[in-house]
Write a protein that holds these residues in place. Structure first.
Motif, PDB file in Angstrom:
ATOM      1  N   THR A 283       0.825  -1.210   0.000  1.00 22.89           N
ATOM      2  CA  THR A 283       0.000   0.000   0.000  1.00 22.89           C
ATOM      3  C   THR A 283       0.852   1.250   0.000  1.00 22.89           C
ATOM      4  N   GLU A 284       1.864   1.266   0.863  1.00 30.85           N
ATOM      5  CA  GLU A 284       2.697   2.464   1.001  1.00 30.85           C
ATOM      6  C   GLU A 284       3.515   2.751  -0.249  1.00 30.85           C
ATOM      7  N   ASN A 286       2.650   1.695  -3.446  1.00 32.66           N
ATOM      8  CA  ASN A 286       1.872   1.391  -4.641  1.00 32.66           C
ATOM      9  C   ASN A 286       2.198   2.340  -5.794  1.00 32.66           C
ATOM     10  N   ASP A 287       2.408   3.634  -5.481  1.00 38.20           N
ATOM     11  CA  ASP A 287       2.718   4.598  -6.539  1.00 38.20           C
ATOM     12  C   ASP A 287       4.053   4.276  -7.207  1.00 38.20           C
ATOM     13  N   LEU A 288       5.029   3.812  -6.420  1.00 36.29           N
ATOM     14  CA  LEU A 288       6.328   3.441  -6.989  1.00 36.29           C
ATOM     15  C   LEU A 288       6.207   2.202  -7.866  1.00 36.29           C
ATOM     16  N   GLU A 290       3.522   1.235  -9.514  1.00 36.16           N
ATOM     17  CA  GLU A 290       2.838   1.631 -10.749  1.00 36.16           C
ATOM     18  C   GLU A 290       3.787   2.369 -11.688  1.00 36.16           C
ATOM     19  N   THR A 291       4.604   3.258 -11.147  1.00 27.42           N
ATOM     20  CA  THR A 291       5.566   3.984 -11.984  1.00 27.42           C
ATOM     21  C   THR A 291       6.576   3.026 -12.609  1.00 27.42           C
ATOM     22  N   HIS A 294       4.941   1.123 -15.452  1.00 30.36           N
ATOM     23  CA  HIS A 294       4.719   2.001 -16.602  1.00 30.36           C
ATOM     24  C   HIS A 294       6.020   2.232 -17.368  1.00 30.36           C
ATOM     25  N   ARG A 313      12.046   4.790   0.925  1.00 29.25           N
ATOM     26  CA  ARG A 313      10.826   5.373   1.465  1.00 29.25           C
ATOM     27  C   ARG A 313      10.489   4.778   2.838  1.00 29.25           C
ATOM     28  N   SER A 320      10.499  13.175  -2.359  1.00 29.88           N
ATOM     29  CA  SER A 320       9.219  13.080  -3.050  1.00 29.88           C
ATOM     30  C   SER A 320       9.233  11.882  -3.995  1.00 29.88           C
ATOM     31  N   HIS A 321       8.066  11.554  -4.526  1.00 30.37           N
ATOM     32  CA  HIS A 321       7.965  10.465  -5.500  1.00 30.37           C
ATOM     33  C   HIS A 321       8.920  10.693  -6.669  1.00 30.37           C
ATOM     34  N   GLU A 322       8.909  11.895  -7.205  1.00 31.00           N
ATOM     35  CA  GLU A 322       9.762  12.207  -8.354  1.00 31.00           C
ATOM     36  C   GLU A 322      11.245  12.104  -7.998  1.00 31.00           C
TER      37      GLU A 322
END
Length: 338
Positions: A283-284, A286-288, A290-291, A294, A313, A320-322
């Motif tokens: 969950t923590e 998930n954005d990484l 997905e990136t 992609h 992280r 930040s994510h970026e």
């Protein structure tokens, strides 16, 4: 006017307060490394080995073990080719993996053994100087009463050590075979088929001096060599890796069991994250994930790049994510700009 000599503070968006996770320019104690970057404290690694294969892939590995054939593992960087050798060694209790990293200058001879002829000659010259000309008769008598000292200047390479193993076979990792000279794959298979090789420097000595206890790779242990011949008691477990950058001769491929490791799909990628960091990390991070998925669709990335970003992280990196993506998730199929 006095000019300050203090170094400028690193740029950040949080004022002059150092980031809490900094150790460089913190200062702070060096943190524990990720599990996959911990140095083992013994010959048998105590670090966790997480390795996920599906049933068909496990069957191929077992086929190679039953046939005592080399396993040729192909796949893009980051698919876990090298880790497979360590997983096999740990699962079967075969000790430390013997690794032979291949480059364009690698030769079969270097992997079998090395002989320090210069060192032996230098030591002989120093010994003659110490003994002096007046001790010639003593020197001849001493030379005739002992075995040759050549074993002090011989060391078996990773392949030679694997062939000389006693008690149980050793796992030999031949890493990145793509980089080898064109003849090396077939030369390697000849030795693996025969299970033995000769050390000419020993074989040329008088018969009573052809046996020696020779140092091995990765330890101070010695292997006993009879009559200048290293002959295997067990065929080693050989795992060869390839990035798929070249074609190998048919004769070579015929003698190998082949395993292709595809890039992990989303389901396997999440399994890898779960096994390394636990369920909550999915969950923590998930954005990484997905990136990564992609980008991996059009770029060459390695799974450990994603694991590195998630580790940063989870351990408190205030990025930040970026910033995380730019730091560790760069594409591997693009040259660095100057």
């Amino acid at each position: 006017m006095t000019v300050s000599q203090q170094p400028p503070a690193p740029p950040d968006d949080h004022g002059d307060r150092p980031e809490e996770w900094w150790v460089f320019r913190g200062p702070a104690e060096l943190p524990a490394p990720p599990p996959w970057r911990r140095v083992p404290t013994s010959r048998r690694s105590d670090r966790p080995r997480t390795y996920l294969l599906n049933r068909d892939q496990v069957a191929v590995v077992n086929a190679a073990l039953h046939l005592r054939r080399p396993l040729l593992v192909t796949g893009r960087p980051g698919t876990g080719k090298t880790s497979l050798a360590h997983a096999v060694a740990e699962d079967l209790g075969l000790g430390e993996v013997l690794r032979w990293p291949i480059n364009s200058r690698s030769t079969l001879a270097d992997a079998l053994y090395r002989y320090d002829a210069v060192g032996r000659l230098r030591e002989a010259s120093l010994r003659r100087e110490r003994e002096g000309a007046g001790h010639a008769r003593h020197r001849l008598r001493q030379r005739g009463s002992r075995a040759s000292d050549i074993d002090s200047y011989l060391r078996l390479g990773p392949l030679g050590t694997a062939l000389a193993a006693t008690g149980a076979p050793r796992v030999l990792l031949v890493d990145e075979l793509d980089k080898a000279d064109i003849d090396l794959p077939n030369d390697l298979l000849v030795v693996l088929e025969e299970g033995e090789f000769e050390i000419p420097e020993l074989a040329r000595l008088p018969e009573h001096q052809q046996s020696a206890d020779v140092l091995t790779t990765g330890s101070r242990k010695r292997a006993h060599v009879e009559r200048g011949i290293v002959s295997c008691e067990h065929f080693p477990v050989v795992i060869m890796t390839s990035n798929g950058e070249r074609d190998f001769p048919p004769a070579f491929l015929r003698r190998c069991v082949r395993l292709d490791l595809p890039d992990p799909d989303e389901s396997k990628l999440r399994d890898i994250v779960r096994h390394n960091f636990g369920e909550a990390a999915l969950t923590e991070a998930n954005d990484l994930i997905e990136t990564f998925l992609h980008r991996a669709a059009t770029q060459t990335l390695a799974t450990d790049q994603l694991l590195a970003a998630i580790h940063l992280r989870l351990t408190g990196a205030d990025l930040s994510h970026e910033e995380l993506v730019n730091a560790v998730m760069h594409r591997l199929d693009e040259a660095l700009s100057t």
